[in-house]
Design a protein around this motif. Structure first.
Motif, PDB file in Angstrom:
ATOM      1  N   ILE A   1       0.861  -1.186   0.000  1.00  0.00           N
ATOM      2  CA  ILE A   1       0.000   0.000   0.000  1.00  0.00           C
ATOM      3  C   ILE A   1       0.897   1.235   0.000  1.00  0.00           C
ATOM      4  CG2 ILE A   1      -1.799   1.251   1.235  1.00  0.00           C
ATOM      5  CD1 ILE A   1      -2.593  -1.428   2.511  1.00  0.00           C
ATOM      6  N   THR A   2       0.651   2.138  -0.957  1.00  0.00           N
ATOM      7  CA  THR A   2       1.406   3.390  -1.063  1.00  0.00           C
ATOM      8  C   THR A   2       0.426   4.554  -0.978  1.00  0.00           C
ATOM      9  OG1 THR A   2       3.051   2.344  -2.485  1.00  0.00           O
ATOM     10  CG2 THR A   2       3.009   4.751  -2.446  1.00  0.00           C
ATOM     11  N   LEU A   3       0.737   5.495  -0.092  1.00  0.00           N
ATOM     12  CA  LEU A   3      -0.087   6.692   0.069  1.00  0.00           C
ATOM     13  C   LEU A   3       0.798   7.917  -0.107  1.00  0.00           C
ATOM     14  CD1 LEU A   3      -2.762   8.113   0.854  1.00  0.00           C
ATOM     15  CD2 LEU A   3      -2.023   7.957   3.240  1.00  0.00           C
ATOM     16  N   GLU A   4       0.454   8.754  -1.085  1.00  0.00           N
ATOM     17  CA  GLU A   4       1.178  10.017  -1.323  1.00  0.00           C
ATOM     18  C   GLU A   4       0.275  11.171  -0.908  1.00  0.00           C
ATOM     19  OE1 GLU A   4       2.333  10.161  -5.374  1.00  0.00           O
ATOM     20  OE2 GLU A   4       3.803   8.542  -5.210  1.00  0.00           O
ATOM     21  N   VAL A   5       0.813  12.060  -0.056  1.00  0.00           N
ATOM     22  CA  VAL A   5       0.041  13.179   0.492  1.00  0.00           C
ATOM     23  C   VAL A   5       0.801  14.470   0.214  1.00  0.00           C
ATOM     24  CG1 VAL A   5      -1.064  14.168   2.514  1.00  0.00           C
ATOM     25  CG2 VAL A   5      -0.835  11.688   2.309  1.00  0.00           C
ATOM     26  N   THR A   6       0.121  15.438  -0.397  1.00  0.00           N
ATOM     27  CA  THR A   6       0.693  16.773  -0.616  1.00  0.00           C
ATOM     28  C   THR A   6      -0.242  17.781   0.031  1.00  0.00           C
ATOM     29  OG1 THR A   6       1.635  16.077  -2.726  1.00  0.00           O
ATOM     30  CG2 THR A   6       1.502  18.438  -2.317  1.00  0.00           C
ATOM     31  N   PRO A   7       0.151  18.391   1.156  1.00  0.00           N
ATOM     32  CA  PRO A   7      -0.748  19.322   1.850  1.00  0.00           C
ATOM     33  C   PRO A   7      -0.533  20.771   1.419  1.00  0.00           C
ATOM     34  CG  PRO A   7       1.110  18.830   3.250  1.00  0.00           C
ATOM     35  CD  PRO A   7       1.351  18.094   1.955  1.00  0.00           C
ATOM     36  N   LEU A   8      -1.607  21.521   1.441  1.00  0.00           N
ATOM     37  CA  LEU A   8      -1.572  22.978   1.279  1.00  0.00           C
ATOM     38  C   LEU A   8      -2.214  23.566   2.526  1.00  0.00           C
ATOM     39  CD1 LEU A   8      -2.674  23.340  -2.462  1.00  0.00           C
ATOM     40  CD2 LEU A   8      -0.351  23.396  -1.547  1.00  0.00           C
ATOM     41  N   ILE A   9      -1.433  24.307   3.310  1.00  0.00           N
ATOM     42  CA  ILE A   9      -1.862  24.772   4.621  1.00  0.00           C
ATOM     43  C   ILE A   9      -2.278  26.225   4.523  1.00  0.00           C
ATOM     44  CG2 ILE A   9      -1.191  25.035   7.029  1.00  0.00           C
ATOM     45  CD1 ILE A   9       0.975  22.909   6.491  1.00  0.00           C
ATOM     46  N   GLY A  10      -3.498  26.518   4.975  1.00  0.00           N
ATOM     47  CA  GLY A  10      -4.014  27.879   4.944  1.00  0.00           C
ATOM     48  C   GLY A  10      -3.745  28.626   6.229  1.00  0.00           C
ATOM     49  N   ASP A  11      -3.943  29.961   6.177  1.00  0.00           N
ATOM     50  CA  ASP A  11      -3.735  30.783   7.369  1.00  0.00           C
ATOM     51  C   ASP A  11      -4.752  30.484   8.467  1.00  0.00           C
ATOM     52  OD1 ASP A  11      -1.641  31.971   6.064  1.00  0.00           O
ATOM     53  OD2 ASP A  11      -2.831  33.668   5.326  1.00  0.00           O
ATOM     54  N   ASP A  12      -5.914  29.928   8.106  1.00  0.00           N
ATOM     55  CA  ASP A  12      -6.959  29.627   9.091  1.00  0.00           C
ATOM     56  C   ASP A  12      -6.841  28.204   9.632  1.00  0.00           C
ATOM     57  OD1 ASP A  12      -7.545  28.394   6.734  1.00  0.00           O
ATOM     58  OD2 ASP A  12      -9.674  28.900   6.731  1.00  0.00           O
ATOM     59  N   PHE A  13      -5.636  27.589   9.481  1.00  0.00           N
ATOM     60  CA  PHE A  13      -5.382  26.232   9.958  1.00  0.00           C
ATOM     61  C   PHE A  13      -6.222  25.197   9.205  1.00  0.00           C
ATOM     62  CE2 PHE A  13      -3.676  28.734  13.352  1.00  0.00           C
ATOM     63  CZ  PHE A  13      -2.580  28.017  13.791  1.00  0.00           C
TER      64      PHE A  13
ATOM     65  N   THR B   1      -3.596   7.135  -3.631  1.00  0.00           N
ATOM     66  CA  THR B   1      -3.436   5.834  -2.984  1.00  0.00           C
ATOM     67  C   THR B   1      -3.248   4.764  -4.046  1.00  0.00           C
ATOM     68  OG1 THR B   1      -5.828   5.484  -2.948  1.00  0.00           O
ATOM     69  CG2 THR B   1      -4.836   6.522  -1.016  1.00  0.00           C
ATOM     70  N   THR B   2      -2.338   3.854  -3.767  1.00  0.00           N
ATOM     71  CA  THR B   2      -2.060   2.722  -4.657  1.00  0.00           C
ATOM     72  C   THR B   2      -1.981   1.459  -3.809  1.00  0.00           C
ATOM     73  OG1 THR B   2      -0.795   4.140  -6.148  1.00  0.00           O
ATOM     74  CG2 THR B   2      -0.513   1.772  -6.386  1.00  0.00           C
ATOM     75  N   VAL B   3      -2.768   0.479  -4.179  1.00  0.00           N
ATOM     76  CA  VAL B   3      -2.790  -0.795  -3.456  1.00  0.00           C
ATOM     77  C   VAL B   3      -2.435  -1.900  -4.440  1.00  0.00           C
ATOM     78  CG1 VAL B   3      -4.165  -2.402  -2.095  1.00  0.00           C
ATOM     79  CG2 VAL B   3      -4.527   0.070  -1.856  1.00  0.00           C
ATOM     80  N   GLU B   4      -1.359  -2.607  -4.148  1.00  0.00           N
ATOM     81  CA  GLU B   4      -0.946  -3.749  -4.958  1.00  0.00           C
ATOM     82  C   GLU B   4      -0.933  -4.994  -4.064  1.00  0.00           C
ATOM     83  OE1 GLU B   4       1.802  -2.326  -8.624  1.00  0.00           O
ATOM     84  OE2 GLU B   4       2.807  -2.424  -6.677  1.00  0.00           O
ATOM     85  N   GLU B   5      -1.681  -6.015  -4.484  1.00  0.00           N
ATOM     86  CA  GLU B   5      -1.762  -7.257  -3.725  1.00  0.00           C
ATOM     87  C   GLU B   5      -1.220  -8.397  -4.578  1.00  0.00           C
ATOM     88  OE1 GLU B   5      -5.627  -7.938  -2.214  1.00  0.00           O
ATOM     89  OE2 GLU B   5      -5.864  -5.890  -1.436  1.00  0.00           O
ATOM     90  N   PRO B   6      -0.475  -9.307  -3.943  1.00  0.00           N
ATOM     91  CA  PRO B   6       0.115 -10.407  -4.723  1.00  0.00           C
ATOM     92  C   PRO B   6      -0.940 -11.418  -5.157  1.00  0.00           C
ATOM     93  CG  PRO B   6       0.591 -10.668  -2.393  1.00  0.00           C
ATOM     94  CD  PRO B   6      -0.071  -9.322  -2.530  1.00  0.00           C
ATOM     95  N   LEU B   7      -0.787 -11.892  -6.366  1.00  0.00           N
ATOM     96  CA  LEU B   7      -1.584 -12.973  -6.918  1.00  0.00           C
ATOM     97  C   LEU B   7      -0.645 -14.144  -7.198  1.00  0.00           C
ATOM     98  CD1 LEU B   7      -3.867 -10.965  -9.397  1.00  0.00           C
ATOM     99  CD2 LEU B   7      -4.476 -11.812  -7.125  1.00  0.00           C
ATOM    100  N   PRO B   8      -1.173 -15.301  -7.527  1.00  0.00           N
ATOM    101  CA  PRO B   8      -0.275 -16.419  -7.856  1.00  0.00           C
ATOM    102  C   PRO B   8       0.709 -16.041  -8.952  1.00  0.00           C
ATOM    103  CG  PRO B   8      -2.516 -17.199  -7.600  1.00  0.00           C
ATOM    104  CD  PRO B   8      -2.598 -15.700  -7.532  1.00  0.00           C
ATOM    105  N   ASP B   9       1.956 -16.485  -8.792  1.00  0.00           N
ATOM    106  CA  ASP B   9       3.002 -16.156  -9.765  1.00  0.00           C
ATOM    107  C   ASP B   9       2.644 -16.698 -11.143  1.00  0.00           C
ATOM    108  OD1 ASP B   9       4.374 -14.930  -7.771  1.00  0.00           O
ATOM    109  OD2 ASP B   9       5.768 -16.599  -7.415  1.00  0.00           O
ATOM    110  N   VAL B  10       3.139 -15.991 -12.153  1.00  0.00           N
ATOM    111  CA  VAL B  10       2.989 -16.458 -13.525  1.00  0.00           C
ATOM    112  C   VAL B  10       4.339 -16.975 -14.006  1.00  0.00           C
ATOM    113  CG1 VAL B  10       1.086 -14.906 -14.033  1.00  0.00           C
ATOM    114  CG2 VAL B  10       3.427 -14.144 -14.434  1.00  0.00           C
ATOM    115  N   ILE B  11       4.314 -17.958 -14.903  1.00  0.00           N
ATOM    116  CA  ILE B  11       5.538 -18.558 -15.419  1.00  0.00           C
ATOM    117  C   ILE B  11       5.853 -17.927 -16.770  1.00  0.00           C
ATOM    118  CG2 ILE B  11       6.702 -20.695 -16.049  1.00  0.00           C
ATOM    119  CD1 ILE B  11       5.976 -20.419 -13.076  1.00  0.00           C
TER     120      ILE B  11
END
Length: 710
Positions: A568-580, A588-598
């Motif tokens: 699981i990969t999560l990339e976050v880019t925040p922009l912070i305002g003066d009003d908090f 978000t990227t989710v990669e799950e293993p499946l049976p190997d291929v030959i």
């Protein structure tokens, strides 16, 4: 010609046109004396008078038409007149000469009167005259005076003369001629630049004026010209000459000082001298100018190194240069608009109508502000502009800006850097990645955990028992009823542990949530942060032939292996305002293993990939919930019929079961204020840990026992 015929002609031409003789024709004047008979072809003998010397008793024309005047000119000259269909509109010709005169003088007088009325007379051989508009005389080959024009009697007769100039420049002389010559003779001056001569077509009187004028001005003025040499101490000779020429090129300056084409300024860089040949009376002025210009002066530019505290010099240097180039382009455009505005102001324009729409009013106001700015009435700081000498270079090694420019440039750059080179606000983001199991009644993992959302923000959790002060009753009373967890004042759950909230919701809903990862990241404004939770697996990207022979599998080849991230990969880019407030760009990227291929006899990783891109906004302390990454898995359940393991499994029943899961991301951003409040929650959690004293001693080793940081 008989006397009767002469009187008939005189009555028809003169008296019949309204002319009146003031006195009778003397009887002593014979018809031959005044007869306009053609000029004889042969040269008359000295014993008889020529036709030009024959006397005309008087010449009186009282408002006669041009045609009659031309007819009289034919009679006086004995030549035929060729004329165009139209001539300049002159209603009548008036002339009053009441004295006897030679016929040649009468012809000159009549030609002068015609010239005054816009008609030029051009001879065509001995028998023809051509009359044209005065402006066309220059193209009709008028009489060319080869000698001096002063030998001819002054008159309005049209002629041309070639003036060879000796010392006066022809181009300079031509600038003064329009004020001397007849205006009706348009373009009657031709300049022969290489020969330094001019051909002028005009009346004999004006040609005589030009000849007299040239005798006065076309001569050398070397008596007043004297050279002077100036040895320079600090400046370069050619630079000083360029500055002097720029100062003295103004026509007003030339007129006031008295410069002329004879004044020369030269530079000898070999000896670093300025050589001036001018009127000796101007030497004092040049002494003063060169003395003021040839002074030692410091450079108007200098270099400064500005060390940056938080900004990146590689990013800031191009930003400042773009600002400077944009300002220069705007100034150039404003100058062009000012020039067009000045040209338009010189032309008469109608009175403008007041704008009657809001858009037109705004446009008019903007134009007014621009006009005031260009006129210098806006009150703006003229020193707030960069010069054309400024340069900015980034020194990546020490993270500094190297700025070269004027003092004002350095001041403006320092002011900009002080505003830009600041520490960016930071945000700490708590992240929970949970895998939620769904049953047939659940649509999403958010529903399965009883989460209440408002625009992806968590506002409540149905997960507690009634009677707790932190819960709001949401169903009928009694044991085991559920309630909604209420947020803290301000609408957030900052007072609760994010892990505890998810665990509470999972427990209340049959343990459906499995927390896969719970990292905490800290990043700055507009700086991307990445979270990865998973594993790396090797995969073969290629083979290299080693050139050897081997009987083993894969012999003779060497595999190129690279690592592949699966998780699981999560990339976050925040922009912070003066009003908090925090705007989060999430990928978000989710990669799950499946049976190997030959592939070519080699097992290769095979993955299932799921991605999302989101853009959400939250206040500091609010919880953002993202879901929707669902997965369906097929499993088979076997019921054992008898206790015997293998036989019971074979004789038992088998059932295919589908299970669904939903991957949920919980994010809680907290804008850091660089105060103790940033760590208040974590220190509060520390109090509940069994090893809090050991951690406190590590955080604050100098504090006395029992007073460690809480």
């Amino acid at each position: 010609m008989s006397l009767r015929l002469f009187r008939l002609w005189l009555a028809a031409v003169i008296c019949g046109a309204g002319s009146v003789f003031a006195q009778p024709i003397p009887s002593s004047v014979t018809p031959e004396a005044v007869s306009p008979a053609p000029r004889p072809m042969a040269t008359p003998s000295s014993a008889t008078k020529s036709d030009d010397e024959k006397m005309v008793p008087l010449l009186v024309l009282a408002d006669v038409p041009i045609d009659d005047a031309l007819h009289l000119l034919e009679e006086l000259t004995g030549k035929s007149i060729i004329r165009p269909a139209t001539l300049p509109a002159a209603p009548t010709i008036a002339l009053n000469v009441r004295r006897p005169m030679p016929r040649s003088e009468a012809v000159l007088i009549l030609e002068s009167v015609l010239s005054i009325n816009g008609i030029g007379v051009v001879p065509l051989g001995d028998k023809l005259l051509k009359v044209v508009a005065l402006g066309q005389v220059k193209m009709e080959a008028p009489t060319l005076i080869s000698g001096s024009a002063l030998d001819l009697p002054p008159s309005g007769r049209m002629a041309a003369k070639f003036f060879q100039l000796e010392f006066l420049q022809g181009s300079e002389f031509m600038q003064q001629l329009p004020q001397i010559l007849t205006q009706a003779v348009m373009g009657g001056v031709v300049l022969f630049d290489r020969a330094n001569a001019v051909l002028i077509t005009d009346t004999v009187s004006n040609l005589q004026r030009v000849e007299i004028l040239l005798k006065q001005v076309d001569h050398p003025n070397a008596a007043m010209l004297k050279p002077k040499f100036y040895s320079l101490k600090f400046s370069k000779a050619s630079d000083i000459v360029q500055k002097l020429q720029a100062i003295l090129q103004s026509p007003k300056m030339i007129a006031q000082v008295g410069l002329n084409s004879s004044t020369t300024l030269s530079a000898d860089d070999r000896t670093n001298q300025v050589i001036i040949v001018a009127d000796s009376r101007l030497h004092a002025m040049f002494d003063d100018l060169i003395d003021k210009l040839d002074t030692k002066g410091d450079s108007n530019t200098h270099t400064e190194v500005i060390h940056l505290k938080a900004a990146d010099s590689k990013i800031l240097a191009p930003l400042l240069m773009n600002l400077i180039s944009g300002q220069a382009a705007a100034a150039q455009k404003a100058g062009q608009q000012a020039q067009r505005g000045a040209q338009a102001a010189a032309m008469p324009t109608p009175t403008p109508v007041a704008p009657n729409t809001p858009a037109a009013a705004q446009q008019a106001a903007a134009q007014g502000r621009l006009a005031r700015t260009l006129a210098g009435a806006s009150g703006g700081d003229a020193a707030a502009e960069f010069s054309s000498l400024i340069t900015i270079i980034s020194d990546d090694r020490i993270n500094a800006l190297v700025v070269n420019g004027t003092t004002d440039d350095q001041r403006l750059i320092l002011e900009l850097v002080d505003k830009i080179d600041v520490i960016l606000p930071q945000v700490r983001i708590e992240v929970i990645i949970a895998d939620v199991t769904l049953d047939d009644t659940d649509v999403t993992g958010i529903d399965a955990l009883g989460l209440q959302l408002d625009s992806n923000r968590l506002v409540g959790i149905t997960a507690g028992v009634a009677g707790n002060a932190n819960f709001i009753q949401s169903s009928a009373g009694g044991a085991g009823t559920y309630a909604t967890l209420k947020p803290m004042p301000g609408g957030n759950f900052f007072g609760y542990s994010l892990t505890g909230i998810i665990g509470l919701a999972s427990t209340a809903h049959k343990g459906k949530a499995l927390i896969l990862s719970s990292p905490v990241i800290v990043t700055s404004h507009n700086k991307k942060a990445t979270i990865f939770s998973g594993e790396q697996r090797p995969s073969i990207s290629g083979y290299l032939n080693t050139g050897t022979v081997s009987s083993t599998a894969g012999g003779g080849f060497q595999s190129n292996v690279q690592q592949q991230q699966i998780g699981i990969t999560l990339e976050v880019t925040p922009l912070i305002g003066d009003d908090f407030s925090v705007q989060l760009a999430l990928k978000t990227t989710v990669e799950e293993p499946l049976p190997d291929v030959i592939i070519d006899g080699n097992a290769q990783p095979h993955t299932l990939r799921r991605t999302t891109d989101s853009y959400v906004t939250a206040k500091s302390g609010e919880i953002i919930v993202l879901g929707g990454l669902q997965k369906t898995t097929d499993t088979y359940n076997t019921t054992r019929l008898v206790p015997i393991p293998i036989i019971g499994d074979l004789l038992g029943s088998r059932k295919k079961v589908k299970s669904r899961t939903d991957l949920i991301f919980f994010l809680r951003p907290l804008v850091l204020t660089n105060t103790e409040a940033d760590n208040a929650e974590f220190l509060k959690r520390l109090d509940g840990m069994p090893h809090k004293d050991d951690v406190n001693r590590m955080l604050n080793p100098d504090a006395p026992a029992g007073k460690q940081k809480q």
